[in-house]
Design a protein around this motif. Structure first.
Motif, PDB file in Angstrom:
ATOM      1  N   ARG A  47       0.872  -1.168   0.000  1.00  6.32           N
ATOM      2  CA  ARG A  47       0.000   0.000   0.000  1.00  6.32           C
ATOM      3  C   ARG A  47       0.912   1.222   0.000  1.00  6.32           C
ATOM      4  N   SER A  48       0.383   2.341  -0.510  1.00  3.69           N
ATOM      5  CA  SER A  48       1.152   3.587  -0.579  1.00  3.69           C
ATOM      6  C   SER A  48       0.345   4.748  -0.051  1.00  3.69           C
ATOM      7  N   VAL A  49       1.054   5.780   0.349  1.00  6.64           N
ATOM      8  CA  VAL A  49       0.454   7.032   0.783  1.00  6.64           C
ATOM      9  C   VAL A  49       1.410   8.156   0.406  1.00  6.64           C
ATOM     10  N   VAL A  50       0.858   9.341   0.135  1.00 14.82           N
ATOM     11  CA  VAL A  50       1.699  10.512  -0.088  1.00 14.82           C
ATOM     12  C   VAL A  50       1.729  11.301   1.215  1.00 14.82           C
ATOM     13  N   VAL A  51       2.936  11.575   1.675  1.00 17.55           N
ATOM     14  CA  VAL A  51       3.140  12.285   2.934  1.00 17.55           C
ATOM     15  C   VAL A  51       3.704  13.663   2.618  1.00 17.55           C
ATOM     16  N   ASP A  52       3.140  14.675   3.236  1.00 21.13           N
ATOM     17  CA  ASP A  52       3.604  16.044   3.024  1.00 21.13           C
ATOM     18  C   ASP A  52       4.810  16.298   3.929  1.00 21.13           C
ATOM     19  N   LYS A  81      13.684  12.315   4.091  1.00 19.46           N
ATOM     20  CA  LYS A  81      14.594  12.172   5.237  1.00 19.46           C
ATOM     21  C   LYS A  81      13.834  12.132   6.558  1.00 19.46           C
ATOM     22  N   ARG A  82      12.853  13.019   6.721  1.00 23.77           N
ATOM     23  CA  ARG A  82      12.092  13.056   7.974  1.00 23.77           C
ATOM     24  C   ARG A  82      11.338  11.739   8.180  1.00 23.77           C
ATOM     25  N   ILE A  83      10.729  11.238   7.121  1.00 25.07           N
ATOM     26  CA  ILE A  83       9.967   9.984   7.207  1.00 25.07           C
ATOM     27  C   ILE A  83      10.908   8.813   7.486  1.00 25.07           C
ATOM     28  N   PHE A  84      12.025   8.772   6.757  1.00 28.50           N
ATOM     29  CA  PHE A  84      12.987   7.685   6.926  1.00 28.50           C
ATOM     30  C   PHE A  84      13.541   7.678   8.352  1.00 28.50           C
ATOM     31  N   ASP A  85      13.798   8.861   8.910  1.00 31.24           N
ATOM     32  CA  ASP A  85      14.307   8.942  10.284  1.00 31.24           C
ATOM     33  C   ASP A  85      13.341   8.292  11.275  1.00 31.24           C
ATOM     34  N   SER A 106      -3.656  -3.664   8.059  1.00 33.87           N
ATOM     35  CA  SER A 106      -2.692  -3.119   9.021  1.00 33.87           C
ATOM     36  C   SER A 106      -1.739  -2.132   8.363  1.00 33.87           C
ATOM     37  N   ILE A 107      -1.307  -2.438   7.143  1.00 36.14           N
ATOM     38  CA  ILE A 107      -0.415  -1.531   6.418  1.00 36.14           C
ATOM     39  C   ILE A 107      -1.111  -0.190   6.183  1.00 36.14           C
ATOM     40  N   GLU A 108      -2.377  -0.217   5.809  1.00 38.19           N
ATOM     41  CA  GLU A 108      -3.113   1.030   5.595  1.00 38.19           C
ATOM     42  C   GLU A 108      -3.125   1.881   6.864  1.00 38.19           C
ATOM     43  N   LEU A 109      -3.374   1.256   7.999  1.00 47.95           N
ATOM     44  CA  LEU A 109      -3.373   1.986   9.275  1.00 47.95           C
ATOM     45  C   LEU A 109      -1.975   2.473   9.625  1.00 47.95           C
ATOM     46  N   THR A 110      -0.980   1.647   9.378  1.00 42.98           N
ATOM     47  CA  THR A 110       0.400   2.040   9.650  1.00 42.98           C
ATOM     48  C   THR A 110       0.770   3.281   8.848  1.00 42.98           C
ATOM     49  N   LEU A 111       0.441   3.273   7.571  1.00 34.42           N
ATOM     50  CA  LEU A 111       0.787   4.418   6.727  1.00 34.42           C
ATOM     51  C   LEU A 111       0.060   5.684   7.169  1.00 34.42           C
ATOM     52  N   GLU A 112      -1.177   5.559   7.611  1.00 31.40           N
ATOM     53  CA  GLU A 112      -1.911   6.718   8.142  1.00 31.40           C
ATOM     54  C   GLU A 112      -1.189   7.282   9.362  1.00 31.40           C
ATOM     55  N   ARG A 113      -0.756   6.396  10.235  1.00 31.85           N
ATOM     56  CA  ARG A 113      -0.084   6.832  11.462  1.00 31.85           C
ATOM     57  C   ARG A 113       1.300   7.408  11.169  1.00 31.85           C
ATOM     58  N   LEU A 114       2.018   6.797  10.233  1.00 33.44           N
ATOM     59  CA  LEU A 114       3.329   7.309   9.843  1.00 33.44           C
ATOM     60  C   LEU A 114       3.184   8.698   9.225  1.00 33.44           C
ATOM     61  N   LYS A 115       2.190   8.866   8.371  1.00 36.18           N
ATOM     62  CA  LYS A 115       1.904  10.155   7.728  1.00 36.18           C
ATOM     63  C   LYS A 115       1.640  11.221   8.796  1.00 36.18           C
ATOM     64  N   ALA A 116       0.787  10.900   9.749  1.00 30.43           N
ATOM     65  CA  ALA A 116       0.464  11.859  10.817  1.00 30.43           C
ATOM     66  C   ALA A 116       1.703  12.226  11.621  1.00 30.43           C
ATOM     67  N   ALA A 117       2.525  11.254  11.940  1.00 27.06           N
ATOM     68  CA  ALA A 117       3.740  11.523  12.722  1.00 27.06           C
ATOM     69  C   ALA A 117       4.699  12.429  11.958  1.00 27.06           C
ATOM     70  N   ALA A 118       4.947  12.105  10.690  1.00 25.44           N
ATOM     71  CA  ALA A 118       5.896  12.874   9.890  1.00 25.44           C
ATOM     72  C   ALA A 118       5.395  14.292   9.621  1.00 25.44           C
ATOM     73  N   GLU A 119       4.111  14.421   9.340  1.00 27.00           N
ATOM     74  CA  GLU A 119       3.563  15.741   9.040  1.00 27.00           C
ATOM     75  C   GLU A 119       3.498  16.614  10.289  1.00 27.00           C
ATOM     76  N   SER A 120       3.237  16.018  11.448  1.00 31.42           N
ATOM     77  CA  SER A 120       3.163  16.814  12.676  1.00 31.42           C
ATOM     78  C   SER A 120       4.545  17.307  13.113  1.00 31.42           C
ATOM     79  N   GLU A 121       5.589  16.575  12.761  1.00 32.26           N
ATOM     80  CA  GLU A 121       6.938  16.995  13.136  1.00 32.26           C
ATOM     81  C   GLU A 121       7.406  18.187  12.311  1.00 32.26           C
ATOM     82  N   GLY A 122       6.758  18.443  11.185  1.00 34.78           N
ATOM     83  CA  GLY A 122       7.128  19.565  10.346  1.00 34.78           C
ATOM     84  C   GLY A 122       6.387  20.845  10.707  1.00 34.78           C
ATOM     85  N   SER A 123       5.422  20.736  11.622  1.00 39.18           N
ATOM     86  CA  SER A 123       4.589  21.897  11.972  1.00 39.18           C
ATOM     87  C   SER A 123       5.310  22.826  12.918  1.00 39.18           C
TER      88      SER A 123
END
Length: 147
Positions: free
Chosen positions: A8-13, A17-21, A130-147
Motif C-alpha cells: 500500500r502507498s500514501v503521499v506524505v507532506d 529524510k524526515r519519514i525515513f528517520d 494493518s499496512i493502511e493503518l500504519t501508513l496513516e499513522r506514519l503520515k500523521a507523525a511525519a507531518e506533525s513533526e514539520g509543523s
C-alpha cells in the motif's frame, strides 16, 4: 497485488529524510504500527542501518512474544527492509515527488518460504488492513513533526 506481496502507498507532506528517520528508529515503531502487535523496542541501535539487529516486544492474538529482526535492505532515505526468523520481509520505499511530498510504500513480502501457509492463515488480507493503518499513522507523525 503482486504475487505473494501486499503493498500500500500514501503521499506524505514531508521530505523523505524526515519519514525515513522515523522508520529507521526502532524505538518509534510502536508509535506508527497499525497492526497493534508492536509493543516496544527491546534492544538494538537508535538508528537502523544495513545488518542492524533489533528486538521487539510483540503481542498477537493476546499472546506476548519477542522477536529479533535484521535489516536486509537499506538505502539511506529511500529504502529499508527487515526480516526475522521467518523469511518474509517488511519493506518501506520512499520516493520524493516533483510537486512536493513523498510517496511511501510499505510492502509485506511473503514470496520466500511458504506463501501458501500465509494465504491459508489469512495473513495477506489482515496485513493489508494493518499496512493502511500504519501508513496513516506514519503520515500523521511525519507531518506533525514539520509543523
Amino acid at each position: 497485488m503482486v504475487r505473494h506481496k501486499v503493498a500500500r502507498s500514501v503521499v506524505v507532506d514531508a521530505p523523505a529524510k524526515r519519514i525515513f528517520d522515523i522508520i529507521a528508529a526502532p524505538a518509534r515503531h510502536s508509535e506508527f504500527d497499525g497492526s497493534g502487535t508492536v509493543r516496544a523496542n527491546l534492544f538494538g541501535p537508535e538508528r537502523l542501518e544495513r545488518g542492524s539487529e533489533f528486538g521487539m516486544d510483540m503481542k498477537l492474538f493476546g499472546v506476548g512474544y519477542r522477536i529479533t529482526n535484521r535489516v536486509v535492505e537499506y538505502e539511506e532515505d529511500r529504502l529499508i527492509a527487515w526480516r526475522h526468523f521467518g523469511s518474509h520481509r517488511w519493506r518501506y520505499e520512499l520516493r520524493e515527488l516533483p510537486g512536493g511530498g513523498t510517496r511511501v510504500t510499505e510492502t509485506f513480502d511473503y514470496s520466500r518460504g511458504l506463501p501458501a501457509f500465509y494465504v491459508l492463515m489469512g495473513v495477506p488480507a489482515r496485513n493489508g488492513r494493518s499496512i493502511e493503518l500504519t501508513l496513516e499513522r506514519l503520515k500523521a507523525a511525519a507531518e506533525s513533526e514539520g509543523s
